[in-house]
Design a protein around this motif. Structure first.
Motif, PDB file in Angstrom:
ATOM      1  N   LEU A  37       0.841  -1.192   0.000  1.00 31.40           N
ATOM      2  CA  LEU A  37       0.000   0.000   0.000  1.00 31.40           C
ATOM      3  C   LEU A  37       0.878   1.244   0.000  1.00 31.40           C
ATOM      4  N   ILE A  38       0.567   2.168  -0.910  1.00 29.63           N
ATOM      5  CA  ILE A  38       1.338   3.400  -1.066  1.00 29.63           C
ATOM      6  C   ILE A  38       0.387   4.596  -1.080  1.00 29.63           C
ATOM      7  N   SER A  39       0.954   5.793  -1.007  1.00 30.29           N
ATOM      8  CA  SER A  39       0.155   7.011  -1.170  1.00 30.29           C
ATOM      9  C   SER A  39       0.778   7.974  -2.178  1.00 30.29           C
ATOM     10  N   GLY A  40       2.051   7.792  -2.491  1.00 28.53           N
ATOM     11  CA  GLY A  40       2.733   8.761  -3.345  1.00 28.53           C
ATOM     12  C   GLY A  40       3.535   8.137  -4.461  1.00 28.53           C
ATOM     13  N   GLY A  41       4.812   8.547  -4.541  1.00 35.12           N
ATOM     14  CA  GLY A  41       5.666   8.154  -5.657  1.00 35.12           C
ATOM     15  C   GLY A  41       6.138   6.717  -5.647  1.00 35.12           C
ATOM     16  N   GLY A  81      -1.862  -1.242  -3.808  1.00 31.17           N
ATOM     17  CA  GLY A  81      -3.047  -0.440  -3.530  1.00 31.17           C
ATOM     18  C   GLY A  81      -2.664   0.932  -3.007  1.00 31.17           C
ATOM     19  N   ALA A  82      -3.628   1.854  -3.046  1.00 29.77           N
ATOM     20  CA  ALA A  82      -3.400   3.211  -2.546  1.00 29.77           C
ATOM     21  C   ALA A  82      -4.706   3.804  -2.054  1.00 29.77           C
ATOM     22  N   ASP A  83      -4.569   4.906  -1.318  1.00 29.26           N
ATOM     23  CA  ASP A  83      -5.741   5.615  -0.818  1.00 29.26           C
ATOM     24  C   ASP A  83      -6.196   6.709  -1.794  1.00 29.26           C
ATOM     25  N   ARG A  84      -5.586   6.767  -2.944  1.00 32.08           N
ATOM     26  CA  ARG A  84      -5.921   7.704  -4.021  1.00 32.08           C
ATOM     27  C   ARG A  84      -5.091   7.272  -5.220  1.00 32.08           C
ATOM     28  N   PHE A  85      -5.305   7.887  -6.357  1.00 32.60           N
ATOM     29  CA  PHE A  85      -4.409   7.585  -7.476  1.00 32.60           C
ATOM     30  C   PHE A  85      -3.011   8.021  -7.068  1.00 32.60           C
ATOM     31  N   ALA A  86      -2.043   7.146  -7.197  1.00 31.04           N
ATOM     32  CA  ALA A  86      -0.677   7.434  -6.756  1.00 31.04           C
ATOM     33  C   ALA A  86       0.296   7.301  -7.917  1.00 31.04           C
ATOM     34  N   PHE A 111       1.913   3.977  -8.876  1.00 27.48           N
ATOM     35  CA  PHE A 111       1.263   2.960  -9.715  1.00 27.48           C
ATOM     36  C   PHE A 111       2.064   2.726 -10.992  1.00 27.48           C
ATOM     37  N   ASP A 112       2.823   3.742 -11.433  1.00 26.80           N
ATOM     38  CA  ASP A 112       3.655   3.576 -12.635  1.00 26.80           C
ATOM     39  C   ASP A 112       4.664   2.448 -12.449  1.00 26.80           C
ATOM     40  N   HIS A 113       5.223   2.329 -11.240  1.00 27.95           N
ATOM     41  CA  HIS A 113       6.173   1.239 -10.977  1.00 27.95           C
ATOM     42  C   HIS A 113       5.482  -0.111 -11.110  1.00 27.95           C
ATOM     43  N   ALA A 114       4.284  -0.204 -10.526  1.00 28.37           N
ATOM     44  CA  ALA A 114       3.531  -1.461 -10.614  1.00 28.37           C
ATOM     45  C   ALA A 114       3.225  -1.794 -12.068  1.00 28.37           C
ATOM     46  N   GLU A 115       2.786  -0.791 -12.814  1.00 31.77           N
ATOM     47  CA  GLU A 115       2.443  -0.999 -14.226  1.00 31.77           C
ATOM     48  C   GLU A 115       3.662  -1.488 -15.009  1.00 31.77           C
ATOM     49  N   HIS A 116       4.819  -0.905 -14.717  1.00 31.64           N
ATOM     50  CA  HIS A 116       6.057  -1.301 -15.399  1.00 31.64           C
ATOM     51  C   HIS A 116       6.349  -2.793 -15.211  1.00 31.64           C
ATOM     52  N   VAL A 142       1.019  -7.804   4.135  1.00 33.20           N
ATOM     53  CA  VAL A 142       0.669  -6.475   3.643  1.00 33.20           C
ATOM     54  C   VAL A 142       1.765  -5.524   4.104  1.00 33.20           C
ATOM     55  N   VAL A 143       2.291  -4.745   3.158  1.00 31.57           N
ATOM     56  CA  VAL A 143       3.388  -3.825   3.430  1.00 31.57           C
ATOM     57  C   VAL A 143       2.896  -2.395   3.224  1.00 31.57           C
ATOM     58  N   LEU A 144       2.897  -1.599   4.300  1.00 33.34           N
ATOM     59  CA  LEU A 144       2.585  -0.177   4.184  1.00 33.34           C
ATOM     60  C   LEU A 144       3.898   0.530   3.884  1.00 33.34           C
ATOM     61  N   SER A 145       3.980   1.114   2.719  1.00 30.89           N
ATOM     62  CA  SER A 145       5.236   1.715   2.279  1.00 30.89           C
ATOM     63  C   SER A 145       4.956   3.120   1.757  1.00 30.89           C
ATOM     64  N   GLY A 146       5.017   4.078   2.668  1.00 27.39           N
ATOM     65  CA  GLY A 146       4.635   5.433   2.293  1.00 27.39           C
ATOM     66  C   GLY A 146       3.123   5.594   2.235  1.00 27.39           C
ATOM     67  N   PHE A 147       2.398   4.731   2.915  1.00 26.26           N
ATOM     68  CA  PHE A 147       0.936   4.819   2.977  1.00 26.26           C
ATOM     69  C   PHE A 147       0.589   5.797   4.088  1.00 26.26           C
TER      70      PHE A 147
END
Length: 194
Positions: A7-11, A35-40, A43-48, A83-88
């Motif tokens: 789970l992330i929130s930013g970059g 996952g994120a609490d908003r569009f983050a 997500f580009d890293h995940a997509e890659h 589950v890893v909260l990483s900048g969430f």
């Protein structure tokens, strides 16, 4: 193979480091969703890497508990081991933590219990201390108050700005996170015992 939802929130710089580590055939964990609490941006890293993403915006819900219930449902779809909260940057409702516990960890840019909360780097500089650090903890219902899994000190240099100090903490945070996940996957760390 340990499976992870991150789970992330930013970059997502920590996420990027984890995805890179997981590319190695001998790394014993794989990210299966982000996952994120908003569009983050992260997500580009995940997509890659072809990793599915999901977001659950708190603004779409009447209260924190309803948001948490939906977030938990989205996480549980993946049946991940950890589950890893990483900048969430959102505090999870207690029932989400309880449902995922003990298999939920968080990274934090301070040497906990020093400087918990969202502004750890700024708070360390404001306090005038000579060192801070990075920590990985098991998540509980407090703010960065769970059992400490691993942590490392980072010196504060004269003239450090929040940006410069955070840039030196991040690599330490990433390394600790990747090693912790590896140690959980290989049973060197047992989260139930913390």
């Amino acid at each position: 193979m340990l499976t992870l939802v991150v789970l992330i929130s930013g970059g997502g710089s920590n996420l990027a480091a984890l995805l890179e580590a997981a590319e190695s055939a001998d790394f014993p964990a794989r990210v299966i969703a982000v996952g994120a609490d908003r569009f983050a941006e992260g997500f580009d890293h995940a997509e890659h890497y072809g990793i599915p993403t999901f977001s659950v915006a708190m603004s779409n819900f009447v209260n924190r508990d309803e948001w948490g219930d939906e977030l938990l449902e989205q996480i549980q779809v993946w049946k991940a081991d950890l589950v890893v909260l990483s900048g969430f940057m959102k505090l999870l409702p207690p029932r989400v933590v309880e449902a995922l516990s003990p298999n939920i960890i968080n990274t934090h840019p301070a040497y906990l219990p020093e400087f918990p909360g969202a502004h750890a780097v700024r708070d360390a500089l404001a306090a005038g201390v000579t060192e801070t650090g990075a920590s990985v903890i098991k998540v509980d219902n407090g703010v960065d108050s769970g059992p400490i899994i691993v942590q490392e000190r980072v010196l504060i240099e004269p003239g450090d700005t929040e940006e410069h100090l955070h840039a030196r903490i991040k690599p330490v945070e990433r390394r600790l996170m990747v090693q912790t996940i590896k140690d959980i996957a290989t049973n060197r760390i047992n989260l139930k015992e913390l």
